[in-house]
Each structure stands twice: as C-alpha cells, then as structure tokens.
Design a protein around this motif. Structure first.
Motif, mmCIF file in Angstrom:
data_model
loop_
_atom_site.group_PDB
_atom_site.id
_atom_site.type_symbol
_atom_site.label_atom_id
_atom_site.label_comp_id
_atom_site.label_asym_id
_atom_site.label_seq_id
_atom_site.Cartn_x
_atom_site.Cartn_y
_atom_site.Cartn_z
ATOM 1 N N ILE B 65 2.369 4.567 3.432
ATOM 2 C CA ILE B 65 1.369 3.595 2.979
ATOM 3 C C ILE B 65 1.995 2.206 2.895
ATOM 4 C CG2 ILE B 65 -0.078 2.920 1.008
ATOM 5 C CD1 ILE B 65 -0.554 5.894 0.485
ATOM 6 N N ARG B 66 3.221 2.151 2.438
ATOM 7 C CA ARG B 66 3.910 0.861 2.350
ATOM 8 C C ARG B 66 3.978 0.214 3.740
ATOM 9 N NH1 ARG B 66 8.712 2.413 -0.046
ATOM 10 N NH2 ARG B 66 7.746 2.432 -2.107
ATOM 11 N N THR B 67 4.366 1.002 4.737
ATOM 12 C CA THR B 67 4.447 0.482 6.111
ATOM 13 C C THR B 67 3.095 -0.004 6.601
ATOM 14 O OG1 THR B 67 6.098 2.173 6.546
ATOM 15 C CG2 THR B 67 5.199 1.041 8.455
ATOM 16 N N ILE B 68 2.064 0.788 6.341
ATOM 17 C CA ILE B 68 0.739 0.409 6.819
ATOM 18 C C ILE B 68 0.289 -0.899 6.169
ATOM 19 C CG2 ILE B 68 -1.711 1.049 6.731
ATOM 20 C CD1 ILE B 68 -0.918 3.887 7.306
ATOM 21 N N LEU B 69 0.516 -1.038 4.884
ATOM 22 C CA LEU B 69 0.076 -2.263 4.203
ATOM 23 C C LEU B 69 0.823 -3.490 4.730
ATOM 24 C CD1 LEU B 69 -0.227 -0.978 0.516
ATOM 25 C CD2 LEU B 69 -2.099 -1.473 2.091
ATOM 26 N N GLU B 70 2.077 -3.292 5.094
ATOM 27 C CA GLU B 70 2.845 -4.420 5.645
ATOM 28 C C GLU B 70 2.272 -4.924 6.965
ATOM 29 O OE1 GLU B 70 6.862 -3.077 6.075
ATOM 30 O OE2 GLU B 70 7.117 -2.934 3.899
ATOM 31 N N GLU B 71 1.772 -3.999 7.771
ATOM 32 C CA GLU B 71 1.309 -4.367 9.112
ATOM 33 C C GLU B 71 -0.130 -4.840 9.126
ATOM 34 O OE1 GLU B 71 3.314 -4.428 11.668
ATOM 35 O OE2 GLU B 71 4.882 -3.638 10.368
ATOM 36 N N HIS B 72 -0.774 -4.766 7.944
ATOM 37 C CA HIS B 72 -2.210 -4.900 7.965
ATOM 38 C C HIS B 72 -2.709 -6.278 8.375
ATOM 39 C CE1 HIS B 72 -5.544 -2.352 7.444
ATOM 40 N NE2 HIS B 72 -4.941 -1.543 6.586
ATOM 41 N N GLY B 73 -1.959 -7.289 8.012
ATOM 42 C CA GLY B 73 -2.455 -8.640 8.217
ATOM 43 C C GLY B 73 -2.515 -9.047 9.677
ATOM 44 N N ASP B 74 -2.957 -10.233 9.933
ATOM 45 C CA ASP B 74 -3.022 -10.727 11.291
ATOM 46 C C ASP B 74 -2.214 -12.023 11.363
ATOM 47 O OD1 ASP B 74 -3.688 -10.670 13.925
ATOM 48 O OD2 ASP B 74 -5.550 -11.777 13.669
ATOM 49 N N GLN B 75 -0.966 -11.902 10.946
ATOM 50 C CA GLN B 75 -0.092 -13.081 10.960
ATOM 51 C C GLN B 75 0.243 -13.480 12.385
ATOM 52 O OE1 GLN B 75 3.074 -11.158 8.680
ATOM 53 N NE2 GLN B 75 2.758 -12.743 7.131
ATOM 54 N N PRO B 76 0.565 -14.761 12.593
ATOM 55 C CA PRO B 76 1.007 -15.169 13.930
ATOM 56 C C PRO B 76 2.309 -14.458 14.305
ATOM 57 C CG PRO B 76 0.952 -17.043 12.396
ATOM 58 C CD PRO B 76 0.496 -15.859 11.634
ATOM 59 N N LEU B 77 2.552 -14.323 15.586
ATOM 60 C CA LEU B 77 3.795 -13.719 16.050
ATOM 61 C C LEU B 77 4.985 -14.587 15.671
ATOM 62 C CD1 LEU B 77 2.845 -12.738 19.736
ATOM 63 C CD2 LEU B 77 2.747 -11.316 17.692
ATOM 64 N N THR B 78 6.120 -13.973 15.412
ATOM 65 C CA THR B 78 7.342 -14.762 15.281
ATOM 66 C C THR B 78 7.729 -15.262 16.675
ATOM 67 O OG1 THR B 78 8.809 -12.894 15.700
ATOM 68 C CG2 THR B 78 8.154 -13.258 13.411
ATOM 69 N N ARG B 79 8.635 -16.215 16.711
ATOM 70 C CA ARG B 79 9.089 -16.758 17.992
ATOM 71 C C ARG B 79 9.683 -15.645 18.861
ATOM 72 N NH1 ARG B 79 9.930 -21.945 19.582
ATOM 73 N NH2 ARG B 79 9.397 -22.670 17.503
ATOM 74 N N LEU B 80 10.441 -14.778 18.221
ATOM 75 C CA LEU B 80 11.095 -13.701 18.967
ATOM 76 C C LEU B 80 10.063 -12.701 19.512
ATOM 77 C CD1 LEU B 80 13.992 -13.001 19.648
ATOM 78 C CD2 LEU B 80 14.110 -11.595 17.587
ATOM 79 N N GLU B 81 9.076 -12.384 18.692
ATOM 80 C CA GLU B 81 8.021 -11.467 19.155
ATOM 81 C C GLU B 81 7.244 -12.080 20.324
ATOM 82 O OE1 GLU B 81 7.201 -9.247 14.828
ATOM 83 O OE2 GLU B 81 5.966 -10.954 15.470
#
Lengths: 227, 227
Positions: B65-81
């Motif tokens: 659940i912790r992992t899922i909550l971390e990924e939930h948002g729609d943040q911009p990609l990092t430069r590396l990503e």
C-alpha cells in the motif's frame, strides 16, 4: 455547496455541469432553495470528479461513462444473477484455479524461486504463493531482465488493485448480461470461455493504452528539475 | 474534523488510524490545537479511505500500500526519467503500435465488422477504430458467443478506464526503476520487451482475481429481492 463552488472544486465549468445533467450523468440539483440557488452535496461532487476523470484522463464518451457509473456500486446480486452464478461457479472455478501441484514448503519456495524471505512474506500476504504458475511467470520475467532488485515485487500491488477492480466489474457485467440474454443451454460453456475470449482484447488494449500514455508524456513539456 | 469524526466517515476505528500513522501510511495529524485535539482535513480523509479499500477490498499488505500511494500522483517526470523515456520512445512505439494496414473507410468498417453505426461511433470516440487487430479480436469474441447484443460495446469502457490507469502507473514505474537501476546498454531492449514479459503475469493475476471475486460473491449471503 452552490453550483459555482461545485464547479470550482471539481475543476469544470458551470456549463459542463449543466451539460452532464442534461445527459443524465448527474441528477438535477438535489435541493432547490430558491429561484437560482441549488445546493449540491459531497456525493454529488465526487460523482462529478469521477466523470471529469473518465472524460479527461480516459477520453471516454458520455454513453460509456453512463455505463461505467451504473456498474460502479457494490449492490447485492439480483436473485437471477445469483442463480446464474451458482450455475456456472463449478466449471469456471475449475477453469480459472491454479493447476494442482504438490504444495511447496517455505524453504522449497525460497530456494526454487530465489526469493528473499521478505519477498516470500509479501507474496504470502497477497495470497499468491500457492500459485506456482504465477511464481514461474514471475521468475521468467526476472530472468529476462525485469529483476526484482530493479523492479521490486511491491509493484505487483498495482496489478492486484486495478485488475482486482476490473475483475469485480467483469464478473458483475457478465452476470448481469448473461442473466438477461444468454439461453440456459449456452450459459456454462460461455462462462467457462469468457476469460480466454476477452484476454486478447485486454492485452491489445493494454498495449495501446501504454502507447497512449507514452505519447502523452513525451508530448508534455518541462521535466521537473532534479531535486 | 476530529479523529473520531474522521474514523467514522472513513469507516475505520481510531486505533486503525493510529496504526496507519505509525506505519507511515498517513502523516501525523496535520494541526494539533490542544493536548488531545487533532484536526484532519479532507485530503487526509480521502487518503484514509484509499488505504481502507486497498486493505479490505484488495487485501494488500502495508508495504505494498505504501508503494501504491507513492506512485499515485501525476507528478512531472524527473530529468533522468525524461531522458530514459526519450531514449526508449522509438523502439517501444514501434513494438506497441497497431500493425500498419490500409486504413478502412466508414462503410468498409461497418460491413467488415458487422457494426451498427452507433457502435462505430462509440469505437471512434474511444479512438479504437484505427486498430484493426483489436477490431478482429472483438469480432472473434463475438463469434464465440460474447455477442454485442448480449454484451454491449460500452463495457469496453471499464477496460479503457482501468487498464488506462494501470498503463499510467506501469510507464511511471518502469521509468523510475529503469532510471535508477538499468545500465544504458540494456535499456532499449528491456523497454521493448517489458510489456510482453509482464503479459503472462497480468493474465494469470486476472484469472485468479476473477476467481477470488466469484468466491467472494458465492460466499456472500442473501441475494437482493427482485424489484
């Protein structure tokens, strides 16, 4: 909440809300206290936000959104749906259950699938260790480069959550439509084959939707500065 | 909101909320106004409801659940990503795009796939008609008994919504982990194969989750009276 507040909180225009009401996606304002004042409650806001997402994130047309909203709840089965379910239960279960294999003990699982103890615990907690077919599929993916040190097993949670929600809706939709339209003689056979028949559709859609997401991200500007 | 109200609205106990806070799933009460009074806002309530669902409906362990909550948002990609994405974009696109075929006109589509005009419109609105592979998969399922008069095409919306959400998270997870852990030389090849490598896992999980849902429904008592 007034309609202007509602619109602001949901991130849509007042005209859009009126359009959804006309299309029957939203009920008319629940409480009309004057000539121009309608009050909207929180459930209304949540429904509106759900509609906005289905349109803006998933590009779904109104007709499809209407269907999705109808299925969303977790109402009890109708008597007819329960009858259909009881009739198909055995054969579907036989088809979908993991192949019977000798159950492996903890040590064997750890050794055979090169799991760390905490990874085994995680799979156990998700109820997935008795499924050797799945364990083998995970191992094959790992052998081909999706290794667990790079792509931790926690990521499976996304699949369990979203495919779990999909499974709920698929079962409900099948029961609803089968109860209404499928002749008794065809029922068991169709239920048994339904998962396989839809698998290619699901796999193709997933590919295209991953592609759509990649296009969305590459079209989007301005990567966030590394912090 | 006080913690007692929060617990009631989310349908959990106060002890559960404290447990989630200890486990780091929820931040500590955002505003402490006295010795025993903490005030919780709406975002807090929504996060709590999401956690409850992941536990109670999908039986996911805290770590997942912790992992899922971390990924939930729609943040911009990092430069590396973003760099990783730019590097793999071409090859992944070539692998995932529908096979190139002569585009069919409206009349040809209607005739070849036995579509009604409103069904064609629906597929067009979902952006799916240029994908003949998918059209053929739909037709095969229809031929085998999942006919559109019994199982209307609107049902595809569930797949588009949930596989679309899954696609978003899969792309993000791949970029995040690949950016951190995959050597440059392996990147394109792995990205290209990742969808195929995970397909058997996805198909197996779907089967088991459909089975789990059937067991949940047959275990549940009391079909609703026909109205």
């Amino acid at each position: 909440m007034k309609v202007s507040e509602l619109a602001e909180r949901a991130g849509v225009s007042v005209a859009t809300i009126k359009y959804y009401i006309r299309e029957g996606l939203l009920p008319p304002p629940p409480l009309k206290t004057g000539r121009t004042m309608g009050y909207y409650d929180r459930a209304y806001l949540e429904r509106l936000i759900a509609i906005r997402k289905l349109r803006e994130e998933h590009f779904l047309p109104i007709r499809v959104i209407r269907t999705i909203l109808e299925e969303h709840g977790d109402q009890p089965l109708t008597r007819l749906e329960a009858t259909v379910l009881a009739r198909v239960d055995d054969r579907v279960t036989r088809r979908l259950a993991p192949a019977r294999r000798p159950a492996l003990g903890r040590e064997e699982l750890l050794a055979r699938y090169h799991l760390r103890p905490d990874e085994l615990e995680l799979l156990e907690a998700m109820g997935l260790t008795d499924d050797l077919e799945l364990m083998e599929a995970l191992q094959r993916a790992e052998g081909e480069g999706l290794s667990r040190d790079r792509f931790p097993l926690e990521g499976l949670g996304h699949y369990v959550e979203l495919l779990g929600e999909l499974a709920r809706r698929e079962v409900r939709l099948f029961l609803k439509h089968a109860a209404a339209h499928v002749p008794e003689g065809e029922l068991e056979g169709l239920a048994e084959r339904a998962v396989e028949l839809t698998e290619p559709i699901l796999n193709l859609l997933r590919k295209r939707l991953i592609l759509r997401e990649i296009k969305r991200l590459t079209g989007a500007k301005g990567p966030r500065e590394e912090s």
